[in-house]
Design an enzyme around this catalytic site. Structure first.
Site, mmCIF file in Angstrom:
data_model
loop_
_atom_site.group_PDB
_atom_site.id
_atom_site.type_symbol
_atom_site.label_atom_id
_atom_site.label_comp_id
_atom_site.label_asym_id
_atom_site.label_seq_id
_atom_site.Cartn_x
_atom_site.Cartn_y
_atom_site.Cartn_z
ATOM 1 C CG HIS A 160 3.769 -1.855 -4.096
ATOM 2 N ND1 HIS A 160 3.432 -2.972 -4.668
ATOM 3 C CD2 HIS A 160 3.206 -1.824 -2.796
ATOM 4 C CE1 HIS A 160 2.661 -3.916 -4.081
ATOM 5 N NE2 HIS A 160 2.604 -3.237 -2.771
ATOM 6 C CG ASP A 196 3.856 -7.639 0.557
ATOM 7 O OD1 ASP A 196 4.071 -6.998 1.852
ATOM 8 O OD2 ASP A 196 2.669 -7.265 -0.126
ATOM 9 C CG HIS A 198 -0.328 -6.165 -1.797
ATOM 10 N ND1 HIS A 198 0.098 -6.053 -0.458
ATOM 11 C CD2 HIS A 198 -1.544 -5.862 -2.054
ATOM 12 C CE1 HIS A 198 -1.104 -5.635 0.185
ATOM 13 N NE2 HIS A 198 -2.154 -5.559 -0.759
ATOM 14 C CG ASP A 285 1.013 -8.049 2.962
ATOM 15 O OD1 ASP A 285 1.650 -8.912 2.609
ATOM 16 O OD2 ASP A 285 0.917 -7.045 2.249
#
Ligand code: FKS
Ligand code: ZN
Length: 343
Positions: A160, A196, A198, A285
């Site tokens: 991120h 991931d 996200h 995740d």
């Protein structure tokens, strides 16, 4: 497969994050990396080595100099206020505010250099962050030296973090730093595959206008999932990077089979790009029991994921990102890596 790991990650342990209006213990905690190390060791994946130390210049190949300087001094500036708890941002240069005048006060800097508040800075954060990037760089060094695979057991995670911003548990973008290192070592084309849960907004942004680094990401649809403001399917890159960015936003409840079908599309794009090497932003995740996510992958899906990534037949650096079902994160990471190695 070589694993690169340092205990330095324990120097970073944020106390709390804002979750639905309450302060809760940070989901991103040292036990995550300990679990992964434990399972990588018992899976007998290969040697586990400490990272080499790289020059600061390797970081500023993808991050701005002022941002790295901010990370280096943030804790000291915070502590100078007399604070002993974690530094957290609380105001950002969002709509209608100026982005072109960096503030002098640490409260302002924390917002100027971040996207959200999920980035606690503690006394040991910079040392851990630097060491995490060194793990990724050391992995990249092995790949550049001819290794066919490596696993950088990075903590804190990185995807991120943008050129000038920390966000979502991430401070330096380990995968981007590693990809740039591979470019600088002579790999003309590098592909980043982000699995991931996200969207890897930071990685996408860093390479968005470049045609030499391909970015593909599978993730929870940003219409309903963090980071909300990037990661849509129509983001294809711009300028020389047009066509070198590919997003696969997927709905809540996505099953392993649905996920693996999308993965095949991403892998086909990467194969068509014909990279010299691949960097995988490896978050687990997507696991059905992850406490902050909404996909339904199970253990066997992670093995299949590793097997499918191996079909690219490219030197591959795995870089650890997210995964918050602490009891299972190690097994799921090991499943991807053994799937890859055994394939
Ligand atoms: C809930 C609101 C903030 C942030 C989610 C961050 C996810 C981080 C990650 C990484 F790989 F970077 F670690 N949610 N407190 O899993 O993508
Ligand atoms: Zn994640």
């Amino acid at each position: 497969m070589l694993t690169i790991y340092s205990d330095d990650h324990r120097l970073h342990h944020g106390a709390a994050e804002l979750y639905r209006g309450r302060l809760v213990p940070c989901f991103e905690m040292p036990a995550r990396a300990d679990q992964v190390l434990d399972r990588v060791r018992s899976a007998e994946l290969g040697p586990i080595v400490a990272p080499d130390r790289f020059d600061r210049a390797a970081l500023t190949r993808v991050h701005t100099d002022d941002f790295v300087a901010f990370l280096e001094s943030a804790w000291d500036e915070w502590a100078a206020l007399g604070e002993t708890g974690d530094a957290l941002p609380y105001v950002w240069p969002a709509v209608d505010l100026r982005q072109d005048v960096p503030p002098d006060h640490i409260d302002g800097k924390l917002g100027f250099y971040s996207i959200d508040a999920a980035v606690p800075i503690t006394a040991g954060t910079w040392a851990a962050v630097r060491s995490s990037a060194d793990c990724a760089l050391t992995g990249a060094r092995h790949i550049a030296g001819g290794a066919t695979s490596a696993f950088a057991l990075c903590r804190p995670p990185g995807h991120h973090a943008g050129a000038r911003a920390m966000a979502g548990f991430c401070y330096l973008n380990n995968a981007a730093i590693a990809a740039q290192y591979l470019r600088d070592q002579g790999h003309a084309r590098v592909a980043i595959l982000d699995v991931d849960y996200h969207h890897g907004n930071g990685t996408q942004s860093i390479f968005y206008e470049r045609g030499d680094v391909f970015f593909a990401s599978l993730h929870g649809d940003p219409k309903v999932e963090y980071p909300f403001f990037l990661g849509h399917a129509d983001e294809r890159g711009s300028g020389e990077g047009l066509g070198a960015n590919r997003n696969f936003p997927l709905p809540w409840g996505t099953t392993g089979a649905e996920y693996l079908a999308a993965l095949d599309l991403a892998l086909a794009d990467i194969a068509a790009f014909a990279p010299d090497s691949v960097v995988v932003s490896l978050g687990v995740d997507t696991f059905v029991e992850d406490p902050i996510s909404h996909f339904k992958l199970v253990g066997a899906d992670f093995t299949t994921m590793g097997q499918r990534i191996a079909t690219l037949g490219k030197p591959t650096l795995f870089v650890l990102e997210g995964g918050y079902a602490v009891a299972d994160i190690g097994g799921n990471v090991a499943a991807v890596l053994t799937g890859f190695s055994g394939a």
